[in-house]
Design an enzyme around this catalytic site. Structure first.
Site, PDB file in Angstrom:
ATOM      1  N   LYS A 182     -26.158 -14.539 -17.481  1.00  0.00           N
ATOM      2  CA  LYS A 182     -24.851 -15.280 -17.250  1.00  0.00           C
ATOM      3  C   LYS A 182     -25.012 -16.281 -15.938  1.00  0.00           C
ATOM      4  O   LYS A 182     -26.191 -16.063 -15.437  1.00  0.00           O
ATOM      5  CB  LYS A 182     -23.820 -14.420 -16.728  1.00  0.00           C
ATOM      6  CG  LYS A 182     -23.383 -13.506 -17.748  1.00  0.00           C
ATOM      7  CD  LYS A 182     -22.696 -14.144 -19.066  1.00  0.00           C
ATOM      8  CE  LYS A 182     -21.940 -13.382 -20.189  1.00  0.00           C
ATOM      9  NZ  LYS A 182     -22.711 -12.496 -21.017  1.00  0.00           N
TER      10      LYS A 182
HETATM   11  C1  LIG Z   1     -17.501 -13.321 -23.922  1.00  0.00           C
HETATM   12  C2  LIG Z   1     -18.181 -12.135 -23.177  1.00  0.00           C
HETATM   13  N1  LIG Z   1     -17.389 -11.008 -22.793  1.00  0.00           N
HETATM   14  C3  LIG Z   1     -17.761 -10.090 -22.270  1.00  0.00           C
HETATM   15  C4  LIG Z   1     -19.135  -9.748 -22.100  1.00  0.00           C
HETATM   16  C5  LIG Z   1     -19.555  -8.491 -21.433  1.00  0.00           C
HETATM   17  O1  LIG Z   1     -20.202  -8.821 -20.200  1.00  0.00           O
HETATM   18  P1  LIG Z   1     -20.885  -7.326 -19.450  1.00  0.00           P
HETATM   19  O2  LIG Z   1     -22.198  -7.322 -20.195  1.00  0.00           O
HETATM   20  O3  LIG Z   1     -20.865  -7.841 -18.130  1.00  0.00           O
HETATM   21  O4  LIG Z   1     -20.348  -6.226 -19.814  1.00  0.00           O
HETATM   22  C6  LIG Z   1     -20.047 -10.763 -22.481  1.00  0.00           C
HETATM   23  C7  LIG Z   1     -21.351 -10.562 -22.276  1.00  0.00           C
HETATM   24  O5  LIG Z   1     -22.382 -11.053 -23.048  1.00  0.00           O
HETATM   25  C8  LIG Z   1     -19.503 -11.692 -23.159  1.00  0.00           C
HETATM   26  O6  LIG Z   1     -20.111 -12.871 -23.520  1.00  0.00           O
END
Ligand SMILES: Cc1ncc(COP(=O)(O)O)c(C=O)c1O
Length: 383
Positions: free
Chosen positions: A181
């Site tokens: 990210k």
């Molecule tokens: C659109 C979206 N929402 C949620 C997430 C989940 O993030 P995390 O890995 O921090 O739980 C991601 C992760 O790739 C994502 O791309």
């Protein structure tokens, strides 16, 4: 040349921050986590910022705050990562899919109202690739139908909608600090909300449901005594992650400018290639540029998307696809009976889309290599 799809931007600031945590003897949630929350909240302009160990955990607790119940419905876009919808399934509630806007890949706000029923409780807006959704229209629909707005801002640090920072608009916004990210702590997430009571409850729920300031129980000023007031979760961030987060936050605007510059450079270079269409950001908003996604026109490029990916790979350029639409995954298809025929825009996008490498540490010659490789592969399969 070998160009990975992503590389986190890690400098001596991150290394010394983490070493400092390790040397301090305090490696789980503690003072650095508290400082990261404070500084992140200030940066976004939100009165509350609550850290967790992932954006998925943030989305889960966000749905707990709105008291989601079995059988309730939550509106989500088709093109997103499974995390956006899996948290709805935790409650035995139903993710109701809405097709996306062809230009932005964000939820198509003109198609939301036809999916609202008396069981609909919330809309989760995903700011795809970092470009904010049509928040005015979305908020207006939510108000008229008494729905909560939860923002999945996993891609949107930083991003702005009509001058407002993402993280200050919906009822709760969930950010991700996952390794790929725009602000990375390896794993991690943050919730921002204007609701003080929710923020306090989430602080308790993220650490086993233990009453106030549970993390302090091993500090000098803390006490051994605590009370469990809810069935909570083990969702807390650690100081090691927060040390990374603090270092990343101090250069978040620089990283964003560099991403924007690279995106602009791609767009300028690809302008003349009619085989692809390029990502467009609406004039009233700023994208975080988490992703640079192009779409291949099958009428003009005969190679096909998967071959395009393979041929770029053979030139050392790694790419990805964002995302396989939720209804195409066996779990969602089998559990909720989604049919791809109902989502024509997502189908069209999915078959054509490719995300190119985009990260602040890319050297100019790497950007050039990506550009030349794309041009080369397009040239081979023209028409
Ligand atoms: C659109 C979206 N929402 C949620 C997430 C989940 O993030 P995390 O890995 O921090 O739980 C991601 C992760 O790739 C994502 O791309």
């Amino acid at each position: 040349m070998e160009i990975p799809f992503h590389k986190p931007y890690i400098t001596e600031d991150e290394v010394s921050g983490v070493l400092d945590s390790l040397r301090s003897g305090w490696i789980t949630m503690g003072p650095k986590t508290m400082e990261f929350e404070k500084r992140f909240g200030e940066y976004i302009g939100s009165r509350n910022a609550v850290s967790m160990n992932s954006c998925t955990a943030c989305l889960h607790l966000a749905l707990k705050m709105i008291d989601l119940k079995e059988g309730d419905e939550v509106i989500v876009p088709t093109i997103t990562f499974t995390a956006t919808a899996e948290v709805i399934a935790y409650f035995r509630a139903v993710p109701v899919l809405v097709d996306v806007d062809e230009e932005t890949c964000n939820i198509d706000v003109t198609k939301i109202e036809e999916k609202i029923t008396p069981r609909t409780k919330a809309i989760i807006a995903v700011h795809f690739a970092g470009q904010p959704c049509d928040m005015d229209e979305l908020t207006d629909i939510a108000e008229r139908h008494h729905l909560f707005v939860i923002e999945d801002a996993a891609h949107a640090i930083p991003a702005w909608y009509k001058g407002r920072t993402i993280g200050t608009i919906g009822d709760i916004t969930c950010f991700s600090f996952y390794a790929t990210k725009t602000l990375a702590t390896g794993e991690g997430g943050m919730v921002t909300t204007g609701n003080d009571e929710w923020a306090e409850r989430m602080k308790i729920l993220r650490l086993h449901g233990i009453s106030k300031d549970a993390w302090k129980r091993y500090t000098k000023e803390g006490s051994w005594f605590y009370e469990v007031i809810d069935a909570g979760y083990k969702y807390n961030m650690t100081d090691i992650q927060a040390a990374l987060g603090l270092a990343q936050l101090s250069k978040v605007e620089w990283m964003w400018r560099r991403r924007s510059e690279i995106a602009k450079s791609y767009t300028e270079s690809f302008q003349e290639y009619h085989e692809i269409s390029l990502p467009a950001v609406k004039p009233d908003r700023e994208s975080a540029w988490h992703l640079y996604t192009i779409r291949l026109d099958p009428g003009r490029f005969s190679g096909g998307r998967d071959r395009f990916i393979e041929e770029l790979k053979s030139r050392g350029v790694s790419t990805s696809v964002h995302f396989i639409p939720l209804y195409r995954h066996p779990y969602y298809r089998n559990t909720y009976g989604y049919d791809r025929k109902d989502f024509p825009v997502s189908e069209k996008i999915f078959e054509r889309t490719v995300s190119l490498p985009l990260y602040p540490g890319m050297a100019d010659e790497e950007i050039r290599w990506v550009t030349e490789s794309v041009a080369d592969v397009l040239g081979k399969h023209r028409g």
